[in-house]
Each structure stands twice: as C-alpha cells, then as structure tokens.
Design a protein around this motif. Sequence first.
Motif, PDB file in Angstrom:
ATOM      1  N   GLU A   6       1.053  -1.153  -0.139  1.00  0.00           N
ATOM      2  CA  GLU A   6       0.216  -0.059   0.031  1.00  0.00           C
ATOM      3  C   GLU A   6       0.702   1.005  -0.025  1.00  0.00           C
ATOM      4  O   GLU A   6       2.280   1.233   0.404  1.00  0.00           O
ATOM      5  CB  GLU A   6      -1.318   0.070   1.038  1.00  0.00           C
ATOM      6  CG  GLU A   6      -1.901  -1.005   1.060  1.00  0.00           C
ATOM      7  CD  GLU A   6      -2.944  -0.822   2.364  1.00  0.00           C
ATOM      8  OE1 GLU A   6      -2.754  -0.150   3.368  1.00  0.00           O
ATOM      9  OE2 GLU A   6      -3.420  -2.102   2.426  1.00  0.00           O
ATOM     10  N   ALA A   7       0.358   2.330  -0.818  1.00  0.00           N
ATOM     11  CA  ALA A   7       1.316   4.025  -0.960  1.00  0.00           C
ATOM     12  C   ALA A   7       1.535   4.007   0.901  1.00  0.00           C
ATOM     13  O   ALA A   7       0.117   4.149   1.299  1.00  0.00           O
ATOM     14  CB  ALA A   7       0.400   4.405  -2.273  1.00  0.00           C
ATOM     15  N   VAL A   8       2.169   4.655   0.938  1.00  0.00           N
ATOM     16  CA  VAL A   8       2.792   5.242   2.584  1.00  0.00           C
ATOM     17  C   VAL A   8       3.350   6.916   1.878  1.00  0.00           C
ATOM     18  O   VAL A   8       4.263   6.796   1.107  1.00  0.00           O
ATOM     19  CB  VAL A   8       3.149   4.384   2.638  1.00  0.00           C
ATOM     20  CG1 VAL A   8       5.117   3.936   2.547  1.00  0.00           C
ATOM     21  CG2 VAL A   8       3.527   5.228   4.442  1.00  0.00           C
ATOM     22  N   THR A   9       3.397   7.362   3.133  1.00  0.00           N
ATOM     23  CA  THR A   9       4.198   8.738   2.793  1.00  0.00           C
ATOM     24  C   THR A   9       4.427   8.807   3.719  1.00  0.00           C
ATOM     25  O   THR A   9       3.476   8.807   5.130  1.00  0.00           O
ATOM     26  CB  THR A   9       2.947  10.036   2.212  1.00  0.00           C
ATOM     27  OG1 THR A   9       2.505   9.603   0.986  1.00  0.00           O
ATOM     28  CG2 THR A   9       3.298  11.306   2.781  1.00  0.00           C
ATOM     29  N   VAL A  10       5.794   9.905   3.972  1.00  0.00           N
ATOM     30  CA  VAL A  10       6.254  10.281   5.559  1.00  0.00           C
ATOM     31  C   VAL A  10       7.289  11.558   5.449  1.00  0.00           C
ATOM     32  O   VAL A  10       7.470  12.024   4.696  1.00  0.00           O
ATOM     33  CB  VAL A  10       7.572   9.136   5.564  1.00  0.00           C
ATOM     34  CG1 VAL A  10       8.308   9.798   6.813  1.00  0.00           C
ATOM     35  CG2 VAL A  10       7.238   7.432   6.162  1.00  0.00           C
ATOM     36  N   TYR A  11       6.643  12.647   6.428  1.00  0.00           N
ATOM     37  CA  TYR A  11       6.739  13.504   6.784  1.00  0.00           C
ATOM     38  C   TYR A  11       8.144  13.795   7.831  1.00  0.00           C
ATOM     39  O   TYR A  11       8.003  12.961   8.731  1.00  0.00           O
ATOM     40  CB  TYR A  11       5.183  14.597   7.335  1.00  0.00           C
ATOM     41  CG  TYR A  11       5.941  15.904   7.554  1.00  0.00           C
ATOM     42  CD1 TYR A  11       6.634  17.123   6.715  1.00  0.00           C
ATOM     43  CD2 TYR A  11       5.872  16.365   9.098  1.00  0.00           C
ATOM     44  CE1 TYR A  11       7.096  17.841   7.596  1.00  0.00           C
ATOM     45  CE2 TYR A  11       7.240  17.398   9.495  1.00  0.00           C
ATOM     46  CZ  TYR A  11       6.638  18.538   8.950  1.00  0.00           C
ATOM     47  OH  TYR A  11       7.367  19.415   9.447  1.00  0.00           O
ATOM     48  N   SER A  36       1.506  24.450  10.552  1.00  0.00           N
ATOM     49  CA  SER A  36       2.770  24.800   9.000  1.00  0.00           C
ATOM     50  C   SER A  36       3.643  23.864   8.940  1.00  0.00           C
ATOM     51  O   SER A  36       4.196  23.226   9.859  1.00  0.00           O
ATOM     52  CB  SER A  36       3.178  26.059   8.724  1.00  0.00           C
ATOM     53  OG  SER A  36       4.131  26.190   9.323  1.00  0.00           O
ATOM     54  N   LEU A  37       3.920  22.998   7.265  1.00  0.00           N
ATOM     55  CA  LEU A  37       4.849  22.057   7.383  1.00  0.00           C
ATOM     56  C   LEU A  37       6.442  22.650   6.971  1.00  0.00           C
ATOM     57  O   LEU A  37       6.418  23.850   6.549  1.00  0.00           O
ATOM     58  CB  LEU A  37       4.535  21.328   5.798  1.00  0.00           C
ATOM     59  CG  LEU A  37       3.048  20.551   6.093  1.00  0.00           C
ATOM     60  CD1 LEU A  37       2.769  20.247   4.387  1.00  0.00           C
ATOM     61  CD2 LEU A  37       3.332  19.133   6.529  1.00  0.00           C
ATOM     62  N   LEU A  38       7.120  22.304   7.979  1.00  0.00           N
ATOM     63  CA  LEU A  38       8.377  23.026   8.034  1.00  0.00           C
ATOM     64  C   LEU A  38       9.155  21.425   8.209  1.00  0.00           C
ATOM     65  O   LEU A  38       9.889  21.168   8.844  1.00  0.00           O
ATOM     66  CB  LEU A  38       9.335  22.961   9.235  1.00  0.00           C
ATOM     67  CG  LEU A  38      10.367  24.009   9.346  1.00  0.00           C
ATOM     68  CD1 LEU A  38      10.086  24.805   7.846  1.00  0.00           C
ATOM     69  CD2 LEU A  38      10.848  25.317  10.245  1.00  0.00           C
ATOM     70  N   GLY A  39       9.755  21.225   6.977  1.00  0.00           N
ATOM     71  CA  GLY A  39       9.989  19.604   6.455  1.00  0.00           C
ATOM     72  C   GLY A  39       9.492  19.019   5.097  1.00  0.00           C
ATOM     73  O   GLY A  39       8.226  19.261   4.907  1.00  0.00           O
ATOM     74  N   ASP A  40      10.282  17.632   4.530  1.00  0.00           N
ATOM     75  CA  ASP A  40      10.015  17.084   3.636  1.00  0.00           C
ATOM     76  C   ASP A  40       8.905  16.813   3.967  1.00  0.00           C
ATOM     77  O   ASP A  40       9.005  15.410   4.882  1.00  0.00           O
ATOM     78  CB  ASP A  40      11.061  16.999   2.699  1.00  0.00           C
ATOM     79  CG  ASP A  40      11.832  17.810   2.470  1.00  0.00           C
ATOM     80  OD1 ASP A  40      11.168  18.945   2.517  1.00  0.00           O
ATOM     81  OD2 ASP A  40      12.908  17.509   2.091  1.00  0.00           O
ATOM     82  N   ARG A  41       8.341  15.815   2.411  1.00  0.00           N
ATOM     83  CA  ARG A  41       7.194  14.492   2.337  1.00  0.00           C
ATOM     84  C   ARG A  41       8.241  13.456   1.223  1.00  0.00           C
ATOM     85  O   ARG A  41       8.030  13.917   0.545  1.00  0.00           O
ATOM     86  CB  ARG A  41       5.924  14.946   2.227  1.00  0.00           C
ATOM     87  CG  ARG A  41       5.488  15.970   3.356  1.00  0.00           C
ATOM     88  CD  ARG A  41       3.442  15.516   3.573  1.00  0.00           C
ATOM     89  NE  ARG A  41       3.092  16.319   2.492  1.00  0.00           N
ATOM     90  CZ  ARG A  41       1.479  16.378   2.783  1.00  0.00           C
ATOM     91  NH1 ARG A  41       1.136  16.282   3.510  1.00  0.00           N
ATOM     92  NH2 ARG A  41       0.817  16.771   1.758  1.00  0.00           N
ATOM     93  N   VAL A  42       7.517  12.212   1.399  1.00  0.00           N
ATOM     94  CA  VAL A  42       7.886  11.459   0.671  1.00  0.00           C
ATOM     95  C   VAL A  42       7.196  10.433   0.712  1.00  0.00           C
ATOM     96  O   VAL A  42       6.891   9.864   1.548  1.00  0.00           O
ATOM     97  CB  VAL A  42       9.322  10.406   0.863  1.00  0.00           C
ATOM     98  CG1 VAL A  42       9.864   9.841  -0.411  1.00  0.00           C
ATOM     99  CG2 VAL A  42      10.543  12.135   0.457  1.00  0.00           C
ATOM    100  N   SER A  43       5.881  10.711  -0.388  1.00  0.00           N
ATOM    101  CA  SER A  43       5.387   8.572  -0.960  1.00  0.00           C
ATOM    102  C   SER A  43       6.496   7.903  -1.388  1.00  0.00           C
ATOM    103  O   SER A  43       6.759   8.321  -1.879  1.00  0.00           O
ATOM    104  CB  SER A  43       5.171  10.025  -1.331  1.00  0.00           C
ATOM    105  OG  SER A  43       3.685  10.294  -0.763  1.00  0.00           O
ATOM    106  N   VAL A  44       5.680   6.424  -1.356  1.00  0.00           N
ATOM    107  CA  VAL A  44       5.943   5.622  -2.045  1.00  0.00           C
ATOM    108  C   VAL A  44       4.688   4.732  -2.325  1.00  0.00           C
ATOM    109  O   VAL A  44       3.754   4.673  -1.106  1.00  0.00           O
ATOM    110  CB  VAL A  44       7.251   4.757  -1.393  1.00  0.00           C
ATOM    111  CG1 VAL A  44       7.293   3.526  -1.968  1.00  0.00           C
ATOM    112  CG2 VAL A  44       8.342   5.356  -0.466  1.00  0.00           C
ATOM    113  N   ALA A  45       4.753   4.244  -3.163  1.00  0.00           N
ATOM    114  CA  ALA A  45       3.224   4.132  -4.201  1.00  0.00           C
ATOM    115  C   ALA A  45       3.943   2.846  -4.906  1.00  0.00           C
ATOM    116  O   ALA A  45       5.506   2.619  -5.965  1.00  0.00           O
ATOM    117  CB  ALA A  45       2.730   4.258  -4.471  1.00  0.00           C
ATOM    118  N   PRO A  46       3.137   1.257  -5.289  1.00  0.00           N
ATOM    119  CA  PRO A  46       3.836   0.519  -6.627  1.00  0.00           C
ATOM    120  C   PRO A  46       3.694   1.636  -7.636  1.00  0.00           C
ATOM    121  O   PRO A  46       3.163   2.675  -8.504  1.00  0.00           O
ATOM    122  CB  PRO A  46       2.288  -0.127  -6.434  1.00  0.00           C
ATOM    123  CG  PRO A  46       2.046  -0.074  -4.443  1.00  0.00           C
ATOM    124  CD  PRO A  46       1.863   1.516  -4.771  1.00  0.00           C
ATOM    125  N   GLY A  47       4.434   1.258  -8.126  1.00  0.00           N
ATOM    126  CA  GLY A  47       4.708   1.710  -9.944  1.00  0.00           C
ATOM    127  C   GLY A  47       4.155   0.359 -10.976  1.00  0.00           C
ATOM    128  O   GLY A  47       4.491   0.034 -10.842  1.00  0.00           O
TER     129      GLY A  47
END
Length: 317
Positions: A6-11, A36-47
């Motif tokens: 399953e797709a997941v996102t981490v901040y 507010s967001l003060l940091g990066d987010r990365v998502s990983v999902a099936p591709g």
Amino acid sequence: MAKQYEAVTVYAPASMGNVSVGFDLLGAALAPVDGSLLGDRVSVAPGEQGLSLHCCGPYVDVLPAKLEDNIVLRCAEVFIEKLGLEVPGLKLVLEKNLPIGSGLGSSASSVVAALGALNAYFGEPMSQDDLLLLMGELEGMISGSVHYDNVAPSYLGGMQLMLAQRAQPLPSFDNWYWVVAYPGITLSTAKMRALMPQQVDLSIALTFGQQLATFIDASHRQDEAGALAVLKDVVAEPYRAPHIPGYLAARQHLQALGCAAVGISGSGPTLFAVARTRDEADAAAAYLQDHYLLNERGLVRVCRLAQNGIEVSKGEV
C-alpha cells in the motif's frame, strides 16, 4: 502472486544541527506552532517497471535538474540493493518544503522521509538503529561528511545527542520557543565546514567539552538557567558568523529583545533564538521578518520541538 504493498507517505521535520553547544553531536527537530509544514514529505507507491520519481513543493526549483542526481532516488536504490529486494516497480514522490543549503537540515529531511517511507512501505525490514546509520551515510553524500545531528532528530524527534553508534534523547524545556529565520539565500554546508580550521586550541576543546557536559547535565536536572548559560558555540560560530549576512546585527538585537540564546542553525544561514514566552517569541519573529530576510524565499517560524520525529500516513502526497 507478488505481494501487494500500500502507498505510504512520511513527513520528516526540519532540524537544527549543533544547537550551538554540540557541534556535530546535538540536534533538535522543529514543529511550527501554527501547524504549517516545515519539513519534506516522500511518498512510496506501487509503480510501473523500475523506479520513478516526481518532485513538487515550494522549493522544487532548487533540486538537481537531473532526477538521477536526486538523493531520494539514490535512497531507494541503496535501500533496495542493501536488502536484496525484488521490486517490479516503485513510484516515489518528493514534496520539497525546505530550502537547500539553509541550515534547516534540508537534505537530512529528504533522506529521512525517503528511507522512512521505504521502510514503512516494505513492512519495516530495517531496525531503527540500522536505518539511522543508513540515513547518516546517505545524508553525508550531500553535506560532504557523515554526521547524525540532523537525521537523528528528524527521524526520532525532540533533542538528540549523538553517541558512538546510536542517538540518545535529551530532555528539553517545555516552555522554550525556538524562533528560526532563513534569510532566503543558500550557503553550502561543505563550504561552511571548509571555513573552520582542521584543529582547535586545547583551551577551546576543553571549553567545548565542559559546555556540552554542563548543558546535558542541566537538561536532565531541568536547570533552565544553567542550560541557557552555556548555550554558546565556541567551535564553529566564530568562523561562520562573519559570512552570514546580517547575523551579527540580528544576534545583538534579539538579545536586546530578551532572547535567552541566539545561534546558527546547522551551518547557516538560518539562525535560531530561544524565547521563554510566546510574546517574546512573536517579537523576535517580527524583527526577523522585517530585518533578517533578504528576499521572498526567506521564512520565519515560531517553533516548539517536534517530539515525535517522522509522521507516517497511508496514501500519497
């Protein structure tokens, strides 16, 4: 049938390296009080077949022009190779919310978010300690040296003290506000490190050790006055401060406003100020907004420490 993920996102929150008193050994994660967001987010999902990367966010324009040079893609390649994973296809998304070369742990945030998301996506195959070591190695590819004072707090949260093979959380002061201001210009971490001498006098080394030990002791005893008295940088700031436009003047004015400590976040040009009341923090933020920022890319945030480190959620950015 291949396992379906399953797709997941981490901040991963921004961080302050050094925190003045702990060069390369102390770091703290930041959480703006306004949410507010003060940091990066990365998502990983099936591709589809292979790895793909899409970048977005307010600072996407300062990322490497070639996707293959992006540290997030490198994180995926190293993670997959290290664990010997069979991956038919993987889609990565980087939301770049931190300016590069800012002193806010920008590269560390990307690395922590990427590896945290990859580990979550594949069912936590790496332990916390092993993942932290890998984060330090990969962040070192960007900063020019391996140190953990940004990746550890961004990953684990709060104030973190770097030990030989792990990070140790340090008690913080709940009433402190951390006001951070990024003027809008980029300073290379590697170049800022090059400003420093290869060796320091014995007297400076002794002062550094004494101040760090005193700060750690005061933090555990919740001796606020004792901690603030030694929250000073005798190792890096004397060499870096003259190269950060407006820093010396801002430090003097913030101290006059009542800020208990002022320092350089990481290698700069972001500065931080410790305020003990919200009114004091707001006054410092207003001054920095008007006098420290050099362009529209700059930012000022009143923060607390981000106690929980990364935030994991389902779905994509």
